[in-house]
Design an enzyme around this catalytic site. Structure first.
Site, PDB file in Angstrom:
ATOM      1  N   ASN A 238      32.957  47.291  36.567  1.00 44.95           N
ATOM      2  CA  ASN A 238      32.092  46.110  36.648  1.00 44.95           C
ATOM      3  C   ASN A 238      32.800  44.885  37.243  1.00 44.95           C
ATOM      4  O   ASN A 238      32.174  44.078  37.919  1.00 44.95           O
ATOM      5  CB  ASN A 238      31.577  45.780  35.235  1.00 44.95           C
ATOM      6  CG  ASN A 238      31.013  44.382  35.138  1.00 44.95           C
ATOM      7  OD1 ASN A 238      29.902  44.111  35.589  1.00 44.95           O
ATOM      8  ND2 ASN A 238      31.796  43.454  34.574  1.00 44.95           N
TER       9      ASN A 238
ATOM     10  N   ASP B  94      44.486  43.240  35.049  1.00 39.79           N
ATOM     11  CA  ASP B  94      44.342  42.545  36.326  1.00 39.79           C
ATOM     12  C   ASP B  94      44.180  43.596  37.420  1.00 39.79           C
ATOM     13  O   ASP B  94      45.135  44.276  37.801  1.00 39.79           O
ATOM     14  CB  ASP B  94      45.560  41.657  36.619  1.00 39.79           C
ATOM     15  CG  ASP B  94      45.382  40.887  37.926  1.00 39.79           C
ATOM     16  OD1 ASP B  94      44.343  41.051  38.594  1.00 39.79           O
ATOM     17  OD2 ASP B  94      46.291  40.116  38.275  1.00 39.79           O
ATOM     18  N   LEU B  95      42.968  43.703  37.915  1.00 33.74           N
ATOM     19  CA  LEU B  95      42.659  44.731  38.917  1.00 33.74           C
ATOM     20  C   LEU B  95      43.390  44.520  40.240  1.00 33.74           C
ATOM     21  O   LEU B  95      43.459  45.439  41.056  1.00 33.74           O
ATOM     22  CB  LEU B  95      41.152  44.742  39.200  1.00 33.74           C
ATOM     23  CG  LEU B  95      40.258  45.441  38.187  1.00 33.74           C
ATOM     24  CD1 LEU B  95      38.816  45.277  38.604  1.00 33.74           C
ATOM     25  CD2 LEU B  95      40.590  46.914  38.067  1.00 33.74           C
TER      26      LEU B  95
ATOM     27  N   GLY C  46      36.177  43.963  33.436  1.00 32.59           N
ATOM     28  CA  GLY C  46      35.499  42.669  33.536  1.00 32.59           C
ATOM     29  C   GLY C  46      34.483  42.458  32.440  1.00 32.59           C
ATOM     30  O   GLY C  46      33.394  41.923  32.686  1.00 32.59           O
TER      31      GLY C  46
ATOM     32  N   TYR D 164      32.486  39.687  50.172  1.00 35.12           N
ATOM     33  CA  TYR D 164      31.873  40.284  48.972  1.00 35.12           C
ATOM     34  C   TYR D 164      30.902  41.401  49.356  1.00 35.12           C
ATOM     35  O   TYR D 164      30.935  42.499  48.792  1.00 35.12           O
ATOM     36  CB  TYR D 164      31.172  39.176  48.196  1.00 35.12           C
ATOM     37  CG  TYR D 164      30.412  39.648  46.981  1.00 35.12           C
ATOM     38  CD1 TYR D 164      31.069  39.904  45.776  1.00 35.12           C
ATOM     39  CD2 TYR D 164      29.025  39.823  47.018  1.00 35.12           C
ATOM     40  CE1 TYR D 164      30.362  40.329  44.650  1.00 35.12           C
ATOM     41  CE2 TYR D 164      28.313  40.239  45.907  1.00 35.12           C
ATOM     42  CZ  TYR D 164      28.982  40.489  44.729  1.00 35.12           C
ATOM     43  OH  TYR D 164      28.282  40.917  43.621  1.00 35.12           O
TER      44      TYR D 164
HETATM   45  P1  NAD Z   1      31.501  37.483  36.360  1.00 37.81           P
HETATM   46  O1  NAD Z   1      32.388  36.770  37.301  1.00 37.81           O
HETATM   47  O2  NAD Z   1      31.115  36.769  35.141  1.00 37.81           O
HETATM   48  O3  NAD Z   1      32.081  38.892  35.945  1.00 37.81           O
HETATM   49  C1  NAD Z   1      33.167  39.498  36.513  1.00 37.81           C
HETATM   50  C2  NAD Z   1      34.207  39.722  35.438  1.00 37.81           C
HETATM   51  O4  NAD Z   1      35.330  40.351  36.083  1.00 37.81           O
HETATM   52  C3  NAD Z   1      34.700  38.403  34.836  1.00 37.81           C
HETATM   53  O5  NAD Z   1      34.806  38.514  33.436  1.00 37.81           O
HETATM   54  C4  NAD Z   1      36.050  38.223  35.500  1.00 37.81           C
HETATM   55  O6  NAD Z   1      36.994  37.484  34.713  1.00 37.81           O
HETATM   56  C5  NAD Z   1      36.498  39.668  35.694  1.00 37.81           C
HETATM   57  N1  NAD Z   1      37.528  39.773  36.699  1.00 37.81           N
HETATM   58  C6  NAD Z   1      37.618  39.076  37.864  1.00 37.81           C
HETATM   59  N2  NAD Z   1      38.752  39.405  38.506  1.00 37.81           N
HETATM   60  C7  NAD Z   1      39.386  40.333  37.756  1.00 37.81           C
HETATM   61  C8  NAD Z   1      40.589  41.046  37.887  1.00 37.81           C
HETATM   62  N3  NAD Z   1      41.412  40.846  38.909  1.00 37.81           N
HETATM   63  N4  NAD Z   1      40.926  41.930  36.924  1.00 37.81           N
HETATM   64  C9  NAD Z   1      40.123  42.115  35.850  1.00 37.81           C
HETATM   65  N5  NAD Z   1      38.965  41.464  35.658  1.00 37.81           N
HETATM   66  C10 NAD Z   1      38.604  40.577  36.591  1.00 37.81           C
HETATM   67  O7  NAD Z   1      30.215  37.908  37.188  1.00 37.81           O
HETATM   68  P2  NAD Z   1      28.968  38.845  36.834  1.00 37.81           P
HETATM   69  O8  NAD Z   1      27.841  38.233  37.533  1.00 37.81           O
HETATM   70  O9  NAD Z   1      28.858  39.143  35.398  1.00 37.81           O
HETATM   71  O10 NAD Z   1      29.345  40.150  37.675  1.00 37.81           O
HETATM   72  C11 NAD Z   1      29.593  41.413  37.096  1.00 37.81           C
HETATM   73  C12 NAD Z   1      29.425  42.448  38.196  1.00 37.81           C
HETATM   74  O11 NAD Z   1      28.074  42.448  38.660  1.00 37.81           O
HETATM   75  C13 NAD Z   1      30.282  42.212  39.431  1.00 37.81           C
HETATM   76  O12 NAD Z   1      30.687  43.441  39.974  1.00 37.81           O
HETATM   77  C14 NAD Z   1      29.322  41.532  40.376  1.00 37.81           C
HETATM   78  O13 NAD Z   1      29.703  41.677  41.715  1.00 37.81           O
HETATM   79  C15 NAD Z   1      28.059  42.300  40.054  1.00 37.81           C
HETATM   80  N6  NAD Z   1      26.833  41.630  40.440  1.00 37.81           N
HETATM   81  C16 NAD Z   1      26.465  40.458  39.863  1.00 37.81           C
HETATM   82  C17 NAD Z   1      25.283  39.849  40.251  1.00 37.81           C
HETATM   83  C18 NAD Z   1      24.814  38.559  39.644  1.00 37.81           C
HETATM   84  O14 NAD Z   1      23.917  37.955  40.201  1.00 37.81           O
HETATM   85  N7  NAD Z   1      25.366  38.116  38.523  1.00 37.81           N
HETATM   86  C19 NAD Z   1      24.488  40.441  41.239  1.00 37.81           C
HETATM   87  C20 NAD Z   1      24.898  41.627  41.809  1.00 37.81           C
HETATM   88  C21 NAD Z   1      26.070  42.224  41.402  1.00 37.81           C
END
Ligand code: NAD
Length: 252
Positions: free
Chosen positions: A92, A65-66, A18, A159
């Site tokens: 991630n 694709d996870l 990701g 989630y």
């Molecule tokens: P984001 O949605 O921008 O990042 C997730 C990435 O994973 C994206 O680039 C998306 O395209 C990719 N992705 C989604 N499904 C996929 C799949 N099937 N295969 C491969 N890649 C895939 O969101 P983010 O906020 O940058 O989140 C990154 C991580 O941090 C995640 O694990 C999220 O749960 C965690 N997180 C984020 C926050 C926040 O507030 N932003 C808070 C706590 C935890």
């Protein structure tokens, strides 16, 4: 970052899931700055290729694709081939999907989709990378969880449950993989200002901000340092831990 981690992440072979945008892209970029080799995967192909082209050299994008176990296998093989091995893995990628709905409003399809990517995907990534991590002298996994799983955020059940599973898997895998000197830790970020959270209402951002010991907005750069630390040699004896990175919104 400290001088010590700079030295230790130089040429480190790191896989990031990701990584095309958001926190993942911030990890990819800071790893590149530290002199690491990086292969990152995502379903967002255009964004992934654009980031790899911008960072160049030691940073490569490979489609992933996870939700598809076969895609995970070929992604990891391709990453290991490009870097001649794998030292570290940052799990991630995740999907939220269930945001804004109560437990009795969630569909089974949504639940299954979130679990397949966030939980099964994380497990399969760890298993696919294991043969390469076993061959590394500095092997580490960092799983990106969420502080919502610690404080029990409402209207986000699939989630939150998936991130609780990521935390539990981190502890169990730390014990299994410890036999191979592989560390497994988790970071639990708080609500961070990235593309994916732009939809979150301003009141919710304000609620988080006011509840923190450090009462300001959280940005991606707040999370990169702790992740790099857990990958570095400075953290070789840290495993099975969950580090909330949220300005003190929840405290362990
Ligand atoms: P984001 O949605 O921008 O990042 C997730 C990435 O994973 C994206 O680039 C998306 O395209 C990719 N992705 C989604 N499904 C996929 C799949 N099937 N295969 C491969 N890649 C895939 O969101 P983010 O906020 O940058 O989140 C990154 C991580 O941090 C995640 O694990 C999220 O749960 C965690 N997180 C984020 C926050 C926040 O507030 N932003 C808070 C706590 C935890």
């Amino acid at each position: 970052m400290s001088i010590q981690s700079k030295q230790t992440l130089q040429n480190r072979r790191v896989v990031v899931t990701g990584g095309a945008r958001g926190l993942g892209a911030a990890f990819v970029e800071s790893l590149a700055e530290e002199g690491a080799q990086v292969v990152f995967g995502d379903v967002l192909h255009d964004e992934g290729q654009a980031l790899a082209a911008r960072l160049g050299g030691n940073v490569h994008f490979v489609a992933l694709d996870l939700a598809d176990p076969a895609s995970i296998e070929s992604f990891v093989q391709s990453a290991a081939q490009k870097m001649r091995g794998i030292d570290s893995l940052i799990n991630n990628a995740a999907i939220t999907n269930s945001g804004g709905r109560l437990a009795d409003e969630l569909s089974i399809d949504t639940w299954d989709a979130v679990m397949n990517v966030n939980v099964r995907g994380t497990w399969r990534m760890c298993v696919a990378a294991l043969p390469f991590l076993r061959d590394s002298a500095c092997a580490s996994i960092v799983n990106i969880a969420s502080d919502t799983a610690i404080w029990g955020a409402p209207k986000l059940l699939a989630y939150v449950a998936s991130k609780g599973a990521v935390i539990s898997m981190t502890r169990s895998l730390a014990r299994e993989f410890g036999a191979h000197e592989i560390t497994v830790n988790a970071i639990a970020p708080g609500l961070t200002e990235v593309e994916a959270t732009a939809y979150v209402p301003a009141e919710r951002h304000a609620y988080y901000q006011q509840g923190r010991a450090l009462t300001r907005a959280q940005v991606a750069g707040d999370v990169t340092g702790p992740v790099l630390f857990l990958l570095s040699d400075a953290a070789r004896f840290v495993t099975g831990q969950v580090l909330p990175v949220n300005g003190g919104f929840v405290m362990n």
